[in-house]
Design an enzyme around this catalytic site. Structure first.
Site, PDB file in Angstrom:
ATOM      1  N   GLU A  93       0.825  -1.197   0.000  1.00  0.00           N
ATOM      2  CA  GLU A  93       0.000   0.000   0.000  1.00  0.00           C
ATOM      3  C   GLU A  93       0.864   1.254   0.000  1.00  0.00           C
ATOM      4  O   GLU A  93       1.942   1.285   0.596  1.00  0.00           O
ATOM      5  CB  GLU A  93      -0.912  -0.008   1.229  1.00  0.00           C
ATOM      6  CG  GLU A  93      -1.910  -1.158   1.165  1.00  0.00           C
ATOM      7  CD  GLU A  93      -2.872  -1.214   2.348  1.00  0.00           C
ATOM      8  OE1 GLU A  93      -3.880  -1.913   2.225  1.00  0.00           O
ATOM      9  OE2 GLU A  93      -2.612  -0.581   3.379  1.00  0.00           O
ATOM     10  N   CYS A 106       3.485   8.400   1.250  1.00  0.00           N
ATOM     11  CA  CYS A 106       3.981   7.454   2.245  1.00  0.00           C
ATOM     12  C   CYS A 106       4.209   6.123   1.529  1.00  0.00           C
ATOM     13  O   CYS A 106       3.254   5.523   1.023  1.00  0.00           O
ATOM     14  CB  CYS A 106       2.935   7.330   3.351  1.00  0.00           C
ATOM     15  SG  CYS A 106       3.365   6.154   4.632  1.00  0.00           S
ATOM     16  N   CYS A 113       5.641  -7.113   7.567  1.00  0.00           N
ATOM     17  CA  CYS A 113       6.707  -6.595   8.439  1.00  0.00           C
ATOM     18  C   CYS A 113       7.027  -7.644   9.489  1.00  0.00           C
ATOM     19  O   CYS A 113       6.131  -8.342   9.984  1.00  0.00           O
ATOM     20  CB  CYS A 113       6.250  -5.305   9.115  1.00  0.00           C
ATOM     21  SG  CYS A 113       7.547  -4.503  10.105  1.00  0.00           S
ATOM     22  N   CYS A 117       5.102  -5.147  16.047  1.00  0.00           N
ATOM     23  CA  CYS A 117       4.662  -4.184  17.066  1.00  0.00           C
ATOM     24  C   CYS A 117       3.179  -4.454  17.341  1.00  0.00           C
ATOM     25  O   CYS A 117       2.394  -4.636  16.410  1.00  0.00           O
ATOM     26  CB  CYS A 117       4.897  -2.755  16.589  1.00  0.00           C
ATOM     27  SG  CYS A 117       6.649  -2.431  16.243  1.00  0.00           S
ATOM     28  N   CYS A 120       0.199  -2.352  15.687  1.00  0.00           N
ATOM     29  CA  CYS A 120       0.293  -2.024  14.265  1.00  0.00           C
ATOM     30  C   CYS A 120      -0.317  -3.137  13.419  1.00  0.00           C
ATOM     31  O   CYS A 120       0.006  -4.315  13.599  1.00  0.00           O
ATOM     32  CB  CYS A 120       1.760  -1.816  13.890  1.00  0.00           C
ATOM     33  SG  CYS A 120       2.018  -1.495  12.140  1.00  0.00           S
ATOM     34  N   CYS A 336      -1.895   5.921   9.989  1.00  0.00           N
ATOM     35  CA  CYS A 336      -0.708   5.247  10.526  1.00  0.00           C
ATOM     36  C   CYS A 336      -1.109   3.927  11.169  1.00  0.00           C
ATOM     37  O   CYS A 336      -1.999   3.892  12.008  1.00  0.00           O
ATOM     38  CB  CYS A 336      -0.054   6.080  11.622  1.00  0.00           C
ATOM     39  SG  CYS A 336       0.533   7.652  11.056  1.00  0.00           S
TER      40      CYS A 336
HETATM   41  N1  SAH Z   1       8.618   0.281  10.679  1.00  0.00           N
HETATM   42  C1  SAH Z   1       8.849   1.709  10.649  1.00  0.00           C
HETATM   43  C2  SAH Z   1       8.132   2.362   9.507  1.00  0.00           C
HETATM   44  C3  SAH Z   1       6.615   2.397   9.656  1.00  0.00           C
HETATM   45  S1  SAH Z   1       6.191   3.979  10.182  1.00  0.00           S
HETATM   46  C4  SAH Z   1       8.469   2.307  11.978  1.00  0.00           C
HETATM   47  O1  SAH Z   1       7.740   1.651  12.736  1.00  0.00           O
HETATM   48  O2  SAH Z   1       8.919   3.393  12.311  1.00  0.00           O
HETATM   49  C5  SAH Z   1       4.576   3.793  10.736  1.00  0.00           C
HETATM   50  C6  SAH Z   1       4.336   4.609  11.990  1.00  0.00           C
HETATM   51  O3  SAH Z   1       2.977   4.423  12.410  1.00  0.00           O
HETATM   52  C7  SAH Z   1       5.218   4.139  13.149  1.00  0.00           C
HETATM   53  O4  SAH Z   1       5.602   5.198  13.947  1.00  0.00           O
HETATM   54  C8  SAH Z   1       4.242   3.246  13.873  1.00  0.00           C
HETATM   55  O5  SAH Z   1       4.630   3.033  15.196  1.00  0.00           O
HETATM   56  C9  SAH Z   1       2.954   4.021  13.755  1.00  0.00           C
HETATM   57  N2  SAH Z   1       1.801   3.181  14.013  1.00  0.00           N
HETATM   58  C10 SAH Z   1       1.700   1.855  13.840  1.00  0.00           C
HETATM   59  N3  SAH Z   1       0.471   1.415  14.177  1.00  0.00           N
HETATM   60  C11 SAH Z   1      -0.218   2.491  14.589  1.00  0.00           C
HETATM   61  C12 SAH Z   1      -1.543   2.688  15.039  1.00  0.00           C
HETATM   62  N4  SAH Z   1      -2.399   1.677  15.108  1.00  0.00           N
HETATM   63  N5  SAH Z   1      -1.915   3.940  15.354  1.00  0.00           N
HETATM   64  C13 SAH Z   1      -1.071   4.978  15.237  1.00  0.00           C
HETATM   65  N6  SAH Z   1       0.194   4.850  14.811  1.00  0.00           N
HETATM   66  C14 SAH Z   1       0.626   3.620  14.485  1.00  0.00           C
END
Ligand code: SAH
Length: 349
Positions: A93, A106, A113, A117, A120, A336
């Site tokens: 995406e 983006c 991945c 986390c 996410c 995000c």
């Molecule tokens: N793997 C890298 C690049 C992805 S950035 C990283 O984690 O930094 C995507 C961003 O969105 C990251 O800061 C991640 O922590 C955040 N994110 C992931 N899931 C989310 C959610 N459910 N709500 C808000 N932010 C989220």
């Protein structure tokens, strides 16, 4: 003919070398790159200032396209999310975020991945494979085609699916193409790479070009960060912040952008807010608070507006540079952490 290499997998320097090896002058590589990246023409037969034998050689030896838009959703706030499909059927995406004075894309760097986390949606998918340089760069090519002219993409953030620093070879070549004057000619400061904190690769990333570094922090103690970001067990907070404190020379004192996803009852206490300034002391930084975007794969929820407000006030009171990120495109699963190839009900454009 899947065995023909894709031109977009090559930095301009390496493309010139390949052309020269085949007896062509180096400037021909620049010309082809100009067509593809500057004029958005990928079909060799339309490259009218190349003579016929050269166009035939290109057709026989190279390909220039590897991603197709499979679906496009438009949010009520103007955000556009595309599902792009690669030659092997893999899907990723990309999200376009038009603003008053900039248009940010983006991009994804991996299919799925491996970081897992817990809040996410991409993390819940697991890891399938790395994207190639061509697949990363082509997200920019495909997405600028869906923009209303005369807008163009002004900023690229590596914040889509995947952990960019675990696919650094491809990411670094892609950055090379984004900044090259004969290709996209973007200023490095218009590019941001976000990482959960793959420490050994951070210096390497900033050596490629002075891009912005974003770090997904999300917690003020190892106990909480171990749970949210499993990589923290390998590279705990003090190690991460230690590396960032020593970045000054390579990063020219440019701020590190910390992302902090606020999750109700997990990392949103006033004690967390009070710990943050001390934790980040000595690192030129900006803190970006992102209220958790809920999705079906996670039990986590965002805090109430009042709790977010109280958190913000503590940070502002301590003199921190902090912004609250307004979520974009959550009605189409484009915000995000929501990127998980969920089919949404929004009308395809
Ligand atoms: N793997 C890298 C690049 C992805 S950035 C990283 O984690 O930094 C995507 C961003 O969105 C990251 O800061 C991640 O922590 C955040 N994110 C992931 N899931 C989310 C959610 N459910 N709500 C808000 N932010 C989220």
């Amino acid at each position: 003919m899947p065995d023909r290499p894709n031109l977009k997998n090559y930095s301009l320097e390496r493309l010139r070398e390949r052309f020269v090896e085949d007896g062509l002058p180096a400037y021909r590589a620049d010309q082809v790159a100009g067509w593809i990246y500057q004029r958005g023409v990928e079909d060799f037969s339309e490259m009218t200032d190349l003579d016929r034998p050269l166009r035939e050689w290109l057709l026989e030896r190279w390909q220039s396209r590897c991603l197709e838009v499979d679906r496009l959703d438009r949010s009520t706030d103007g955000t556009l999310k595309a599902i792009l499909v690669a030659a092997d059927g893999a899907q990723v995406e990309s999200v376009l975020i038009p603003d008053a004075n900039r248009t940010t894309l983006c991009v994804s760097t991996q299919v799925g991945c491996a970081m897992a986390c817990t809040f996410c949606a991409t993390g819940a998918l697991g890891f399938t494979r790395n994207l190639t340089t061509a697949e990363i760069v082509e997200q920019v090519c495909r997405m600028r085609e869906v923009l209303d002219a005369p807008r163009s993409i002004t900023n690229v953030v590596f914040m889509g699916m995947g952990e960019p620093l675990l696919n650094l070879a491809a990411v670094s070549e892609a950055i090379g193409i984004l900044v090259h004057p004969k290709a996209f000619s973007m200023a490095p400061r218009r590019i941001t790479v976000s990482t959960v904190g793959v420490l050994p690769r951070i210096g390497e990333l900033l050596a490629i070009a002075p891009v912005n570094l974003a770090v997904s922090l999300h917690a003020t103690t190892d106990r909480v960060r171990d749970q949210l970001v499993p990589l923290n067990r390998r590279y705990p907070l003090e190690a991460l912040l230690g590396v960032l404190r020593r970045l000054d020379d390579v990063n020219h004192r440019r701020p590190v952008f910390f992302e902090y996803t606020l999750i109700e009852g997990v990392n949103d206490s006033l004690a967390d807010a009070r710990r943050l300034p001390a934790l980040l002391r000595g690192i030129p930084s900006k803190l970006n608070l992102i209220p958790m975007n809920p999705h079906p794969e996670s039990v986590h929820r965002p805090p109430s507006d009042a709790a977010i407000d109280a958190f913000l006030r503590v940070l502002a009171g301590a003199g921190m540079t902090v912004t609250l990120r307004r979520s974009r495109g959550d009605d189409i699963g484009a915000a995000c952490g929501q990127l998980a190839l969920r089919r949404t009900g929004a009308a395809a454009a």
